[in-house]
Design a protein around this motif. Structure first.
Motif, PDB file in Angstrom:
ATOM      1  N   PHE A   6       0.839  -1.195   0.000  1.00 50.20           N
ATOM      2  CA  PHE A   6       0.000   0.000   0.000  1.00 50.20           C
ATOM      3  C   PHE A   6       0.871   1.241   0.000  1.00 50.20           C
ATOM      4  CE2 PHE A   6      -3.020  -2.975   1.956  1.00 50.20           C
ATOM      5  CZ  PHE A   6      -4.179  -2.662   1.278  1.00 50.20           C
ATOM      6  N   LYS A   7       0.470   2.233  -0.781  1.00 44.96           N
ATOM      7  CA  LYS A   7       1.093   3.560  -0.709  1.00 44.96           C
ATOM      8  C   LYS A   7       0.504   4.263   0.513  1.00 44.96           C
ATOM      9  CE  LYS A   7      -0.316   4.299  -4.965  1.00 44.96           C
ATOM     10  NZ  LYS A   7      -0.682   4.982  -6.202  1.00 44.96           N
ATOM     11  N   VAL A   8       1.296   5.141   1.119  1.00 42.03           N
ATOM     12  CA  VAL A   8       0.829   5.931   2.257  1.00 42.03           C
ATOM     13  C   VAL A   8       1.265   7.373   2.020  1.00 42.03           C
ATOM     14  CG1 VAL A   8       0.884   6.254   4.751  1.00 42.03           C
ATOM     15  CG2 VAL A   8       1.071   3.938   3.795  1.00 42.03           C
ATOM     16  N   ASN A   9       0.319   8.293   2.031  1.00 40.44           N
ATOM     17  CA  ASN A   9       0.644   9.707   1.814  1.00 40.44           C
ATOM     18  C   ASN A   9       1.374  10.282   3.020  1.00 40.44           C
ATOM     19  OD1 ASN A   9      -0.464   9.908  -0.757  1.00 40.44           O
ATOM     20  ND2 ASN A   9      -2.476  10.492   0.010  1.00 40.44           N
ATOM     21  N   GLY A  10       2.524  10.901   2.772  1.00 39.49           N
ATOM     22  CA  GLY A  10       3.257  11.609   3.819  1.00 39.49           C
ATOM     23  C   GLY A  10       4.005  10.724   4.787  1.00 39.49           C
ATOM     24  N   GLN A  11       4.004   9.412   4.578  1.00 37.04           N
ATOM     25  CA  GLN A  11       4.708   8.486   5.464  1.00 37.04           C
ATOM     26  C   GLN A  11       5.308   7.368   4.628  1.00 37.04           C
ATOM     27  OE1 GLN A  11       2.277   7.065   8.682  1.00 37.04           O
ATOM     28  NE2 GLN A  11       1.301   9.036   8.995  1.00 37.04           N
ATOM     29  N   GLU A  12       5.990   6.466   5.302  1.00 36.57           N
ATOM     30  CA  GLU A  12       6.552   5.311   4.613  1.00 36.57           C
ATOM     31  C   GLU A  12       5.421   4.443   4.048  1.00 36.57           C
ATOM     32  OE1 GLU A  12      10.561   4.190   7.036  1.00 36.57           O
ATOM     33  OE2 GLU A  12       8.647   3.793   8.046  1.00 36.57           O
ATOM     34  N   ASP A  13       5.644   3.886   2.852  1.00 34.35           N
ATOM     35  CA  ASP A  13       4.694   2.937   2.309  1.00 34.35           C
ATOM     36  C   ASP A  13       4.718   1.670   3.158  1.00 34.35           C
ATOM     37  OD1 ASP A  13       4.068   4.732   0.282  1.00 34.35           O
ATOM     38  OD2 ASP A  13       5.545   3.896  -1.100  1.00 34.35           O
ATOM     39  N   VAL A  14       3.716   0.813   2.985  1.00 34.20           N
ATOM     40  CA  VAL A  14       3.555  -0.374   3.821  1.00 34.20           C
ATOM     41  C   VAL A  14       3.527  -1.617   2.941  1.00 34.20           C
ATOM     42  CG1 VAL A  14       1.938  -1.578   5.349  1.00 34.20           C
ATOM     43  CG2 VAL A  14       2.265   0.884   5.590  1.00 34.20           C
ATOM     44  N   THR A  15       4.240  -2.637   3.364  1.00 35.70           N
ATOM     45  CA  THR A  15       4.152  -3.943   2.729  1.00 35.70           C
ATOM     46  C   THR A  15       4.134  -5.014   3.807  1.00 35.70           C
ATOM     47  OG1 THR A  15       5.054  -5.379   1.003  1.00 35.70           O
ATOM     48  CG2 THR A  15       6.641  -4.222   2.398  1.00 35.70           C
ATOM     49  N   ASN A  42      -2.851 -13.179  12.770  1.00 38.45           N
ATOM     50  CA  ASN A  42      -3.625 -11.964  13.028  1.00 38.45           C
ATOM     51  C   ASN A  42      -4.445 -11.604  11.795  1.00 38.45           C
ATOM     52  OD1 ASN A  42      -2.368 -11.518  15.616  1.00 38.45           O
ATOM     53  ND2 ASN A  42      -0.570 -10.839  14.506  1.00 38.45           N
ATOM     54  N   TRP A  43      -5.328 -10.627  11.948  1.00 33.90           N
ATOM     55  CA  TRP A  43      -5.989  -9.996  10.826  1.00 33.90           C
ATOM     56  C   TRP A  43      -5.418  -8.598  10.684  1.00 33.90           C
ATOM     57  CZ3 TRP A  43     -11.433 -11.578  12.769  1.00 33.90           C
ATOM     58  CH2 TRP A  43     -11.827 -12.773  12.166  1.00 33.90           C
ATOM     59  N   PHE A  44      -5.313  -8.124   9.453  1.00 36.71           N
ATOM     60  CA  PHE A  44      -4.905  -6.756   9.171  1.00 36.71           C
ATOM     61  C   PHE A  44      -6.047  -6.124   8.405  1.00 36.71           C
ATOM     62  CE2 PHE A  44      -2.182  -3.564   6.836  1.00 36.71           C
ATOM     63  CZ  PHE A  44      -1.806  -2.854   7.961  1.00 36.71           C
ATOM     64  N   TYR A  45      -6.750  -5.175   9.038  1.00 34.13           N
ATOM     65  CA  TYR A  45      -7.886  -4.493   8.431  1.00 34.13           C
ATOM     66  C   TYR A  45      -7.385  -3.220   7.760  1.00 34.13           C
ATOM     67  CZ  TYR A  45     -11.982  -1.538   8.018  1.00 34.13           C
ATOM     68  OH  TYR A  45     -12.954  -0.695   7.529  1.00 34.13           O
ATOM     69  N   THR A  46      -7.821  -2.998   6.514  1.00 38.17           N
ATOM     70  CA  THR A  46      -7.384  -1.811   5.791  1.00 38.17           C
ATOM     71  C   THR A  46      -8.558  -1.080   5.158  1.00 38.17           C
ATOM     72  OG1 THR A  46      -7.064  -2.982   3.678  1.00 38.17           O
ATOM     73  CG2 THR A  46      -5.179  -2.887   5.198  1.00 38.17           C
ATOM     74  N   GLU A  47      -8.387   0.209   5.014  1.00 40.07           N
ATOM     75  CA  GLU A  47      -9.267   1.044   4.204  1.00 40.07           C
ATOM     76  C   GLU A  47      -8.354   1.776   3.233  1.00 40.07           C
ATOM     77  OE1 GLU A  47     -11.566   3.582   6.798  1.00 40.07           O
ATOM     78  OE2 GLU A  47     -12.520   1.869   7.772  1.00 40.07           O
ATOM     79  N   SER A  48      -8.660   1.694   1.940  1.00 45.43           N
ATOM     80  CA  SER A  48      -7.808   2.310   0.929  1.00 45.43           C
ATOM     81  C   SER A  48      -8.654   2.950  -0.163  1.00 45.43           C
ATOM     82  CB  SER A  48      -6.861   1.281   0.322  1.00 45.43           C
ATOM     83  OG  SER A  48      -7.594   0.231  -0.273  1.00 45.43           O
ATOM     84  N   ASP A  49      -8.058   3.945  -0.836  1.00 39.94           N
ATOM     85  CA  ASP A  49      -8.786   4.611  -1.914  1.00 39.94           C
ATOM     86  C   ASP A  49      -8.561   3.883  -3.232  1.00 39.94           C
ATOM     87  OD1 ASP A  49      -6.317   5.417  -2.930  1.00 39.94           O
ATOM     88  OD2 ASP A  49      -6.540   7.507  -2.310  1.00 39.94           O
ATOM     89  N   ASN A  50      -9.112   4.427  -4.307  1.00 38.32           N
ATOM     90  CA  ASN A  50      -9.048   3.750  -5.603  1.00 38.32           C
ATOM     91  C   ASN A  50      -7.644   3.749  -6.216  1.00 38.32           C
ATOM     92  OD1 ASN A  50      -8.950   6.434  -6.233  1.00 38.32           O
ATOM     93  ND2 ASN A  50     -10.497   6.359  -7.823  1.00 38.32           N
ATOM     94  N   VAL A  53      -4.033   3.853  -2.000  1.00 37.59           N
ATOM     95  CA  VAL A  53      -3.428   4.624  -0.907  1.00 37.59           C
ATOM     96  C   VAL A  53      -4.120   4.209   0.385  1.00 37.59           C
ATOM     97  CG1 VAL A  53      -3.056   6.913   0.072  1.00 37.59           C
ATOM     98  CG2 VAL A  53      -2.818   6.560  -2.390  1.00 37.59           C
ATOM     99  N   LEU A  54      -3.325   3.787   1.349  1.00 44.70           N
ATOM    100  CA  LEU A  54      -3.842   3.333   2.630  1.00 44.70           C
ATOM    101  C   LEU A  54      -4.357   4.526   3.426  1.00 44.70           C
ATOM    102  CD1 LEU A  54      -4.130   0.750   4.350  1.00 44.70           C
ATOM    103  CD2 LEU A  54      -1.901   1.305   5.344  1.00 44.70           C
ATOM    104  N   LEU A  55      -5.619   4.472   3.809  1.00 45.60           N
ATOM    105  CA  LEU A  55      -6.237   5.552   4.576  1.00 45.60           C
ATOM    106  C   LEU A  55      -6.291   5.224   6.060  1.00 45.60           C
ATOM    107  CD1 LEU A  55      -9.235   6.153   2.150  1.00 45.60           C
ATOM    108  CD2 LEU A  55      -7.058   7.401   2.227  1.00 45.60           C
ATOM    109  N   ARG A  56      -6.440   3.924   6.365  1.00 46.75           N
ATOM    110  CA  ARG A  56      -6.560   3.478   7.753  1.00 46.75           C
ATOM    111  C   ARG A  56      -6.183   2.005   7.810  1.00 46.75           C
ATOM    112  NH1 ARG A  56     -12.273   2.544  10.879  1.00 46.75           N
ATOM    113  NH2 ARG A  56     -11.444   2.161  12.944  1.00 46.75           N
ATOM    114  N   SER A  57      -5.526   1.624   8.889  1.00 42.36           N
ATOM    115  CA  SER A  57      -5.211   0.207   9.075  1.00 42.36           C
ATOM    116  C   SER A  57      -5.175  -0.122  10.559  1.00 42.36           C
ATOM    117  CB  SER A  57      -3.875  -0.142   8.428  1.00 42.36           C
ATOM    118  OG  SER A  57      -2.815   0.521   9.070  1.00 42.36           O
TER     119      SER A  57
END
Length: 95
Positions: A6-15, A42-50, A53-57
């Protein structure tokens, strides 16, 4: 498991390594909600845009159904995720 990015705005991207186990797209907000199972159980819950870009995790330790329900509540979108995960949230009345 596969490598998820996932891309992350203003922070490190996540993999991370994970397996997609539930997904729903909200066409009104154009936000995708997903739950990934991780190799550590575990579960990793994400919210991302089209644009992915990761909005919440949120990490949900030990795939806690109770914690997931506490976070997502009982919205229509959450119920789609619960259904995909086999989580029963219907309240049965004994009347």
């Amino acid at each position: 498991m596969e490598s998820v990015f996932f891309k992350v705005n203003g922070q490190e991207d996540v993999t991370f390594d994970g397996k997609l186990v539930a997904h729903v797209h909200d066409s009104d907000s154009d936000v995708s909600r997903a739950v990934y199972e991780t190799p550590k159980g575990n579960w990793f819950y994400t919210e991302s845009d089209n644009e992915n870009v990761l909005l919440r995790s949120i990490v949900i330790e030990n795939k806690s159904k109770e914690e997931l329900i506490k976070i997502l509540k009982f919205t229509d979108l959450a119920k789609v995720i619960y259904s995909q995960l086999g989580i029963e949230t219907t309240k049965k009345l004994d009347i």
